[in-house]
Motif scaffolding. Structure first.
Motif, PDB file in Angstrom:
ATOM      1  N   LEU A 186       0.836  -1.205   0.000  1.00 54.35           N
ATOM      2  CA  LEU A 186       0.000   0.000   0.000  1.00 54.35           C
ATOM      3  C   LEU A 186       0.873   1.259   0.000  1.00 54.35           C
ATOM      4  O   LEU A 186       0.596   2.232  -0.715  1.00 54.35           O
ATOM      5  N   LEU A 187       1.947   1.227   0.793  1.00 54.51           N
ATOM      6  CA  LEU A 187       2.843   2.379   0.863  1.00 54.51           C
ATOM      7  C   LEU A 187       3.640   2.547  -0.431  1.00 54.51           C
ATOM      8  O   LEU A 187       3.843   3.679  -0.903  1.00 54.51           O
ATOM      9  N   ARG A 188       4.069   1.436  -1.013  1.00 57.41           N
ATOM     10  CA  ARG A 188       4.766   1.523  -2.294  1.00 57.41           C
ATOM     11  C   ARG A 188       3.846   2.080  -3.373  1.00 57.41           C
ATOM     12  O   ARG A 188       4.290   2.793  -4.269  1.00 57.41           O
ATOM     13  N   GLY A 189       2.565   1.782  -3.254  1.00 56.54           N
ATOM     14  CA  GLY A 189       1.595   2.250  -4.243  1.00 56.54           C
ATOM     15  C   GLY A 189       1.454   3.760  -4.289  1.00 56.54           C
ATOM     16  O   GLY A 189       0.999   4.309  -5.300  1.00 56.54           O
ATOM     17  N   VAL A 190       1.841   4.444  -3.192  1.00 56.84           N
ATOM     18  CA  VAL A 190       1.767   5.914  -3.190  1.00 56.84           C
ATOM     19  C   VAL A 190       3.155   6.537  -3.296  1.00 56.84           C
ATOM     20  O   VAL A 190       3.306   7.760  -3.128  1.00 56.84           O
ATOM     21  N   GLY A 191       4.179   5.713  -3.546  1.00 55.02           N
ATOM     22  CA  GLY A 191       5.513   6.263  -3.780  1.00 55.02           C
ATOM     23  C   GLY A 191       6.389   6.391  -2.555  1.00 55.02           C
ATOM     24  O   GLY A 191       7.404   7.108  -2.586  1.00 55.02           O
ATOM     25  N   ALA A 192       6.039   5.706  -1.462  1.00 57.92           N
ATOM     26  CA  ALA A 192       6.923   5.715  -0.293  1.00 57.92           C
ATOM     27  C   ALA A 192       8.128   4.811  -0.553  1.00 57.92           C
ATOM     28  O   ALA A 192       8.046   3.851  -1.323  1.00 57.92           O
ATOM     29  N   GLU A 193       9.241   5.134   0.091  1.00 60.58           N
ATOM     30  CA  GLU A 193      10.407   4.265   0.038  1.00 60.58           C
ATOM     31  C   GLU A 193      10.300   3.295   1.213  1.00 60.58           C
ATOM     32  O   GLU A 193      10.259   3.719   2.374  1.00 60.58           O
ATOM     33  N   VAL A 194      10.204   2.018   0.914  1.00 66.37           N
ATOM     34  CA  VAL A 194       9.922   1.032   1.956  1.00 66.37           C
ATOM     35  C   VAL A 194      11.077   0.040   2.069  1.00 66.37           C
ATOM     36  O   VAL A 194      11.521  -0.526   1.067  1.00 66.37           O
ATOM     37  N   VAL A 195      11.528  -0.164   3.300  1.00 68.52           N
ATOM     38  CA  VAL A 195      12.592  -1.133   3.585  1.00 68.52           C
ATOM     39  C   VAL A 195      12.042  -2.170   4.559  1.00 68.52           C
ATOM     40  O   VAL A 195      11.403  -1.832   5.557  1.00 68.52           O
ATOM     41  N   TRP A 196      12.317  -3.423   4.275  1.00 71.11           N
ATOM     42  CA  TRP A 196      11.850  -4.534   5.112  1.00 71.11           C
ATOM     43  C   TRP A 196      13.040  -5.244   5.732  1.00 71.11           C
ATOM     44  O   TRP A 196      14.030  -5.520   5.071  1.00 71.11           O
ATOM     45  N   ILE A 197      12.910  -5.556   7.028  1.00 71.22           N
ATOM     46  CA  ILE A 197      13.902  -6.423   7.669  1.00 71.22           C
ATOM     47  C   ILE A 197      13.160  -7.481   8.485  1.00 71.22           C
ATOM     48  O   ILE A 197      12.089  -7.227   9.042  1.00 71.22           O
ATOM     49  N   THR A 198      13.738  -8.673   8.526  1.00 67.64           N
ATOM     50  CA  THR A 198      13.167  -9.793   9.277  1.00 67.64           C
ATOM     51  C   THR A 198      14.105 -10.134  10.413  1.00 67.64           C
ATOM     52  O   THR A 198      15.270 -10.476  10.186  1.00 67.64           O
ATOM     53  N   ASN A 199      13.604 -10.059  11.650  1.00 66.77           N
ATOM     54  CA  ASN A 199      14.476 -10.242  12.804  1.00 66.77           C
ATOM     55  C   ASN A 199      14.920 -11.688  12.993  1.00 66.77           C
ATOM     56  O   ASN A 199      16.059 -11.961  13.334  1.00 66.77           O
ATOM     57  N   GLN A 200      13.999 -12.623  12.775  1.00 70.33           N
ATOM     58  CA  GLN A 200      14.330 -14.040  12.968  1.00 70.33           C
ATOM     59  C   GLN A 200      14.161 -14.776  11.642  1.00 70.33           C
ATOM     60  O   GLN A 200      13.052 -14.874  11.127  1.00 70.33           O
ATOM     61  N   LYS A 201      15.261 -15.297  11.114  1.00 73.19           N
ATOM     62  CA  LYS A 201      15.209 -16.037   9.858  1.00 73.19           C
ATOM     63  C   LYS A 201      15.810 -17.415  10.060  1.00 73.19           C
ATOM     64  O   LYS A 201      16.711 -17.589  10.888  1.00 73.19           O
ATOM     65  N   PRO A 202      15.347 -18.417   9.321  1.00 72.47           N
ATOM     66  CA  PRO A 202      15.904 -19.770   9.452  1.00 72.47           C
ATOM     67  C   PRO A 202      17.387 -19.792   9.128  1.00 72.47           C
ATOM     68  O   PRO A 202      17.864 -19.022   8.276  1.00 72.47           O
ATOM     69  N   ALA A 203      18.110 -20.667   9.813  1.00 75.18           N
ATOM     70  CA  ALA A 203      19.553 -20.779   9.570  1.00 75.18           C
ATOM     71  C   ALA A 203      19.832 -21.321   8.179  1.00 75.18           C
ATOM     72  O   ALA A 203      20.796 -20.919   7.519  1.00 75.18           O
ATOM     73  N   GLU A 204      18.980 -22.223   7.718  1.00 79.82           N
ATOM     74  CA  GLU A 204      19.135 -22.820   6.395  1.00 79.82           C
ATOM     75  C   GLU A 204      18.257 -22.080   5.375  1.00 79.82           C
ATOM     76  O   GLU A 204      17.262 -21.451   5.747  1.00 79.82           O
TER      77      GLU A 204
END
Length: 475
Positions: A103-121
């Motif tokens: 939704l934010l990208r749809g109005v031209g916002a710059e969006v950054v995503w980070i995932t705190n817990q990710k699988p080791a594999e």
């Protein structure tokens, strides 16, 4: 010639069904799949029936959004937004955050995503979802890299998704935590007691605001943090969710619905005039599939004892996963065998697509136990398909289902089995009432639970949070 024509029509129907399924597989991933983030909305202890004092929703509410004309999130254009998710999976919380990202990208916002817990594999789900975001212009950074820290310091807004995401603040930002708290919006979905730990939420009083999916959940968090943790919540906003445009397109397309209905029912061995009651959630004790099946069996007995004339009834359980809930799943199947209703009960594995099943069924059962659902998005999705809802009188369901108008509510725990059974019989014996409730539910969705309604509500929150952040930065 007639046989060739029938064969050709059959091929076209199957081809159309496959096309519809493929077309909406991406959109409906936002709708349902192992809603473990919303499993967390089910508490470990029961509050009983009618324990919470929650206003019932009105069909003609004062907050009706009569105008959606320019995009309410347009003011976010060019803003830098950092989204922090505790995990990246096909579950409710992360998928909602992804929806906000788009939704934010749809109005031209710059969006950054980070995932705190990710699988080791390497993980296929994580890989797939990250690339879906990258394809939509969302940047994906390492949660513990310098880029994440730099982005947090520069961002206009930071959204922490779920209580668990709070661990990221101290673990990564460290001495910079105090600098970013004034621009943090904390989006909370959990209700289970084990999330109320100081290590998760100690910064809650100092963030710009907390956004929660229902009034019931918000009150629970305010009371619990005050009584158990001796901390006060920051300014709290309640934002009801809305259905995606893609799901509404399927729900409002009679041809798509009919084709999907025929396709799914054929695969289940359910005839077109049979009645199909479904529970669509990840299979777990907190979602109440066991109590639903007991109520369904009791309803069959009631119909037999009273010699009622009703169509053949079936129960559908969508969200099965023998690897995740082996003991509970075995218990469900043993009950079905013991009661000799195997031909009436159907299990479907966890799936990316919920729209075909909503098109195929006649009534949705939302049987989440204890404190119920934080919101229960599947409820408004079912209402979009003009389905009545039989839900537990707990949590966010009480803010969606208008008892006696768009469905019926029943108590949680074992006390709810017989009332739910009676409501199932009611739906089976009163066709006009069932259809009328479905239409009323659809009207309520159109009035309050569309994507533009959710965007409007979120926009009001973001404006307030950004203004507060600016005021605190200037002072």
């Amino acid at each position: 010639m007639g046989k060739e024509k029938n064969a050709w029509m059959g091929m076209q129907k199957k081809r159309w069904a496959l096309m519809v399924l493929a077309l909406f597989s991406l959109s409906t991933v936002m709708v349902f799949f192992m809603r473990t983030a919303f499993d967390s909305c089910s508490a470990s202890t029961s509050t009983g029936f009618g324990g919470g004092k929650v206003r019932e929703p009105e069909i003609h509410s004062d907050d009706r959004l009569r105008s959606v004309a320019p995009n309410p999130l347009q003011f976010m254009k060019s803003k830098l937004v950092l989204l922090v998710s505790h995990e990246l999976s096909l579950s409710g919380g992360p998928l909602l955050l992804m929806e906000l990202a788009f939704l934010l990208r749809g109005v031209g916002a710059e969006v950054v995503w980070i995932t705190n817990q990710k699988p080791a594999e390497p993980d296929e789900v994580v890989y797939s979802l990250e690339h879906k975001m990258l394809d939509r212009g969302v940047q994906v950074f390492n949660a513990r890299g310098q880029k994440a820290i730099d982005t947090a310091l520069k961002a206009d807004l930071i959204v922490l998704n779920t209580a668990v995401a709070g661990k990221w603040l101290d673990a990564v930002l460290k001495e910079n935590v105090a600098q970013v708290l004034p621009k943090v919006l904390w989006w909370i979905h959990e209700m289970r007691g084990h999330y109320f730990k100081v290590e998760y939420v100690k910064h809650l009083p100092f963030v710009a605001g907390a956004m929660i999916d229902s009034h019931t959940t918000a009150e629970y968090w305010k009371n619990r943090t005050r009584e158990r943790l001796r901390i006060e919540m920051s300014k709290t906003y309640v934002v009801h969710l809305g259905n995606s445009k893609e799901l509404m397109e399927v729900a409002e397309d009679s041809v798509s619905r009919r084709v999907l209905r025929e396709h799914v029912r054929e695969s289940l061995g359910v005839r077109s005039d049979d009645l199909l009651f479904a529970i669509i959630n990840s299979v777990s004790r907190g979602k109440g599939q066991d109590l639903f099946l007991r109520a369904f069996h009791e309803s069959l007995q009631l119909i037999q004892d009273k010699k009622l004339q009703v169509p053949t009834m079936h129960a559908l359980v969508v969200g099965s996963d023998m690897n995740a809930q082996t003991k509970f799943e075995t218990e469900l199947r043993n009950f079905v065998l013991e009661k000799k209703i195997k031909d009436r009960v159907h299990f479907v594995n966890k799936t990316l697509t919920v729209a075909p099943y909503l098109a195929a069924i006649d009534v949705l059962v939302q049987n989440s136990q204890a404190r119920g659902e934080c919101f229960g998005r599947i409820t408004i999705e079912a209402m979009a398909f003009q389905l009545p809802v039989l839900g537990t009188a707990a949590g966010g369901t009480m803010e969606i289902v208008v008892n006696g108008t768009t469905g019926f509510l029943h108590p949680v725990s074992k006390e709810g089995i017989t009332p739910l059974a009676n409501n199932i019989v009611n739906m089976a014996t009163h066709v006009e009432r069932r259809l009328r409730m479905g239409k009323k539910g659809y009207e309520l969705v159109k009035e309050r639970f569309l994507e533009q309604h959710m965007a409007q509500r979120i926009a009001l929150v973001l404006k307030d949070v950004l203004q507060n952040a600016k005021s605190r930065a200037d002072s």
